[in-house]
Design a protein around this motif. Structure first.
Motif, PDB file in Angstrom:
ATOM      1  N   LEU A 177       0.831  -1.208   0.000  1.00 25.74           N
ATOM      2  CA  LEU A 177       0.000   0.000   0.000  1.00 25.74           C
ATOM      3  C   LEU A 177       0.864   1.255   0.000  1.00 25.74           C
ATOM      4  O   LEU A 177       2.012   1.233   0.443  1.00 25.74           O
ATOM      5  CB  LEU A 177      -0.888   0.031   1.251  1.00 25.74           C
ATOM      6  CG  LEU A 177      -1.893  -1.084   1.454  1.00 25.74           C
ATOM      7  CD1 LEU A 177      -2.682  -0.833   2.730  1.00 25.74           C
ATOM      8  CD2 LEU A 177      -2.843  -1.207   0.279  1.00 25.74           C
ATOM      9  N   SER A 178       0.302   2.357  -0.450  1.00 26.21           N
ATOM     10  CA  SER A 178       0.995   3.644  -0.373  1.00 26.21           C
ATOM     11  C   SER A 178       0.976   4.128   1.083  1.00 26.21           C
ATOM     12  O   SER A 178       0.235   3.594   1.908  1.00 26.21           O
ATOM     13  CB  SER A 178       0.298   4.662  -1.262  1.00 26.21           C
ATOM     14  OG  SER A 178      -0.936   5.022  -0.670  1.00 26.21           O
ATOM     15  N   GLY A 179       1.771   5.168   1.356  1.00 23.89           N
ATOM     16  CA  GLY A 179       1.857   5.674   2.727  1.00 23.89           C
ATOM     17  C   GLY A 179       0.512   6.091   3.304  1.00 23.89           C
ATOM     18  O   GLY A 179       0.175   5.760   4.429  1.00 23.89           O
ATOM     19  N   LEU A 190       3.452  12.009   5.394  1.00 25.27           N
ATOM     20  CA  LEU A 190       2.420  12.036   4.351  1.00 25.27           C
ATOM     21  C   LEU A 190       2.432  13.364   3.599  1.00 25.27           C
ATOM     22  O   LEU A 190       2.764  14.408   4.153  1.00 25.27           O
ATOM     23  CB  LEU A 190       1.042  11.817   4.970  1.00 25.27           C
ATOM     24  CG  LEU A 190       0.810  10.464   5.652  1.00 25.27           C
ATOM     25  CD1 LEU A 190      -0.630  10.387   6.151  1.00 25.27           C
ATOM     26  CD2 LEU A 190       1.102   9.304   4.709  1.00 25.27           C
ATOM     27  N   ALA A 191       2.024  13.299   2.333  1.00 25.56           N
ATOM     28  CA  ALA A 191       1.905  14.511   1.517  1.00 25.56           C
ATOM     29  C   ALA A 191       0.802  15.397   2.102  1.00 25.56           C
ATOM     30  O   ALA A 191      -0.158  14.885   2.683  1.00 25.56           O
ATOM     31  CB  ALA A 191       1.568  14.131   0.084  1.00 25.56           C
ATOM     32  N   PRO A 192       0.928  16.731   1.951  1.00 24.55           N
ATOM     33  CA  PRO A 192      -0.036  17.666   2.547  1.00 24.55           C
ATOM     34  C   PRO A 192      -1.504  17.316   2.265  1.00 24.55           C
ATOM     35  O   PRO A 192      -2.338  17.373   3.169  1.00 24.55           O
ATOM     36  CB  PRO A 192       0.345  19.002   1.909  1.00 24.55           C
ATOM     37  CG  PRO A 192       1.796  18.868   1.618  1.00 24.55           C
ATOM     38  CD  PRO A 192       2.037  17.427   1.294  1.00 24.55           C
ATOM     39  N   ILE A 193      -1.798  16.896   1.053  1.00 25.35           N
ATOM     40  CA  ILE A 193      -3.200  16.606   0.729  1.00 25.35           C
ATOM     41  C   ILE A 193      -3.713  15.422   1.559  1.00 25.35           C
ATOM     42  O   ILE A 193      -4.856  15.392   2.021  1.00 25.35           O
ATOM     43  CB  ILE A 193      -3.384  16.375  -0.782  1.00 25.35           C
ATOM     44  CG1 ILE A 193      -4.861  16.148  -1.102  1.00 25.35           C
ATOM     45  CG2 ILE A 193      -2.574  15.194  -1.272  1.00 25.35           C
ATOM     46  CD1 ILE A 193      -5.179  16.367  -2.556  1.00 25.35           C
ATOM     47  N   LEU A 194      -2.810  14.459   1.806  1.00 24.94           N
ATOM     48  CA  LEU A 194      -3.189  13.300   2.609  1.00 24.94           C
ATOM     49  C   LEU A 194      -3.305  13.669   4.078  1.00 24.94           C
ATOM     50  O   LEU A 194      -4.153  13.138   4.799  1.00 24.94           O
ATOM     51  CB  LEU A 194      -2.157  12.181   2.441  1.00 24.94           C
ATOM     52  CG  LEU A 194      -2.164  11.515   1.066  1.00 24.94           C
ATOM     53  CD1 LEU A 194      -0.956  10.606   0.919  1.00 24.94           C
ATOM     54  CD2 LEU A 194      -3.434  10.715   0.875  1.00 24.94           C
TER      55      LEU A 194
END
Lengths: 233, 293
Positions: A134-136, A164-168
């Motif tokens: 799975l992705s982070g 995690l990326a900001p959107i996540l």
């Protein structure tokens, strides 16, 4: 709901948590913020029973948790989603969730599985996939979903936004808010203080193992010292 | 025809190695320790089945059940008394303790049954299977061993992949703290693992003594070491790896003995291990271990 009173925790001779007291009331989101190494995770691990406290008391729903083996704590209604997610990478998504419901009767766990899949449709799509693929962001959802499988009254989240990326990050925090709206009390540990305070009711600021400030989240967001130290001015 | 016979004998010996190796690899996977007393539990299984048939005159089925029951209990007791107090100790301390338990079991057997080898009568005495106009004859022990190997491996694979207990075992082997947060009792899981491994060792003891019908207090050492080799060969910690490693090791040993040199068969086995580890340090099916920082 959770009352932590004057706990001291040591790693060998290092005094990591120094006389910390705080409480979480039913229905709240409470956050512990502070720099790396301030003792935030140590406190959560102590509440979860993974670390022993030298002094002080930890009470959950008016009953002491001290001396309770870590694997017996989850069935009391207290679940933790640990730092770094710690999902079982070599097991499938569904098996990870089953482990989350380990202490429950199979029909109750099945019902929770449906709830978690409703909340995280991504996990449903990937239920037979190994968790390590799975992705982070998906892994973090799995970690939260796994903790929800025990249907906790109090959910402790340790650095859910880490890596995690900001959107996540936005997505994870809105999930946390939704969980709280649905009735789960939340104790949130974060380095991302701004995000944490934006959804929390109250916050405690930790510095080198001690609580230095506590106030409502709104007040902390407007506190000059806090802004300077943790919110980038 | 000879080759087929050697191959079958190799698979049979390999099945015994695989059954023993499963105990090593499961315990390693979950308790992260090398249980060097595992080989001696095989010996106890051999003696218990011997006592029940030869001394008490009871039927083989009772002997097998008794051996499995005694060894299962023994495994759990060893873990409780010798290893559990060392849960937080450095791994070297645990390793030395395991060697100590191994000597303890061997010497206890010496005291009880003396050092004289005893001749063991096979637990499985039906007619050999004759094929191709009697040109190929497979003994009853070989047949039982291969069938038992298949059943054990299939059952264990099913338990580990499908049951709640098996999944909990995998969870503990991957991350003890996270498993505890799920409500999985680590001590209980380790006990269950020792119980299963030791029960399997008892089965291996009965099969081994039936195939090589002499039992003595040190009989578990060599098969124990070979099976440990098999576990490493297949990738320690990996259940399918232990099965594959065991079978391959048995086949290599018997084929090597038949076609290269009977004196060198052990050397051949260990040479293959060295080569495999040079090329693939984690073993054939071993997983890459990412050290946590």
């Amino acid at each position: 709901m959770l009352k932590v009173n004057d706990i001291n925790v040591y790693y060998g001779s290092i005094h990591a948590v120094k006389g910390v007291s705080f409480e979480v009331n039913e229905g709240e989101i409470v956050t512990l913020i502070g720099a790396n190494g301030a003792g935030k995770s140590t406190i959560l691990n102590s509440v979860a029973g993974l670390l022993k406290t030298k002094t002080g008391s930890i009470e959950f729903k008016e009953k002491s948790l001290l001396g309770t083996a870590p694997h017996l704590i989850v069935s009391k209604g207290l679940a933790m989603c640990p730092e770094g997610r710690r999902i079982f990478l070599q097991m499938t998504v569904e098996e990870n969730l089953e482990m989350g419901g380990y202490t429950r009767k199979s029909d109750e766990a099945d019902a929770s599985l449906i709830d978690v899949f409703d909340r995280f449709p991504r996990l449903k799509e990937r239920r037979r996939q190994q968790a390590g693929t799975l992705s982070g962001g998906e892994q973090q959802m799995l970690a939260i979903g796994r903790a929800l499988m025990s249907k906790p009254e109090l959910l402790m989240l340790d650095e859910p936004s880490m890596g995690l990326a900001p959107i996540l990050v936005d997505q994870i925090f809105s999930i946390v808010k939704e969980l709280n709206d649905a009735g789960t009390t939340i104790l949130l540990v974060e380095q991302n203080a701004r995000m944490a305070l934006s959804i929390a009711d109250r916050g405690y600021v930790l510095e080198t193992g001690k609580i230095v400030t506590s106030a409502s989240a709104k007040a902390l967001l407007n506190d000059d010292a806090v802004r300077k130290a943790y919110l980038g001015g | 025809m000879d080759f087929i016979l050697h191959l079958i004998n190799g698979i049979s010996l390999g099945s015994i190695y695989a059954i023993i190796a499963l105990g090593y690899t499961m315990v390693y996977g979950i308790a992260k320790m090398l249980n060097f007393a595992h080989g001696d539990v095989i010996m106890v299984g051999g003696y218990i089945s011997f006592v029940v048939t030869a001394n008490l005159g009871l039927p083989p089925a009772v002997a097998i059940v008794a051996a499995v029951a005694v060894c299962t209990a023994l495994g759990v007791i060893i873990e409780k008394l010798a290893y559990k107090p060392l849960r937080a100790a450095p791994s070297l301390a645990v390793l030395i303790t395991a060697i100590g338990v191994s000597y303890f079991l061997q010497n206890a057997a010496l005291l009880i049954w003396s050092s004289n080898p005893k001749s063991y009568s096979s637990m499985f005495s039906f007619e050999p299977l004759r094929l191709f106009n009697n040109r190929l004859s497979i003994t009853s022990v070989t047949i039982v061993t291969v069938v038992t190997g298949i059943v054990v491996m299939a059952a264990l694979t099913l338990i580990i992949s499908k049951t709640k207990m098996g999944k909990a075992m995998r969870a503990v082997s991957e991350d003890k703290d996270a498993a505890q947060l799920m409500g999985i009792g680590v001590n209980k899981t380790i006990s269950i693992t020792f119980a299963i491994g030791s029960g399997l060792a008892a089965i291996a003891g009965v099969l081994l003594a039936s195939a090589y019908p002499i039992i003595m207090p040190t009989m578990g050492s060599m098969p124990g070491i070979k099976a440990f080799t098999a576990a490493v060969f297949g990738g320690i910690g990996s259940v399918p790896g232990a099965m594959l490693g065991g079978i391959l090791l048995g086949v290599i040993e018997i084929i090597g003995r038949a076609y290269i040199s009977s004196e060198l068969s052990d050397a051949i086995v260990f040479s293959v291990l060295i080569i495999v580890l040079l090329v693939k340090p984690t073993g054939l099916l071993g997983k890459k271990i990412n050290e946590k920082v």
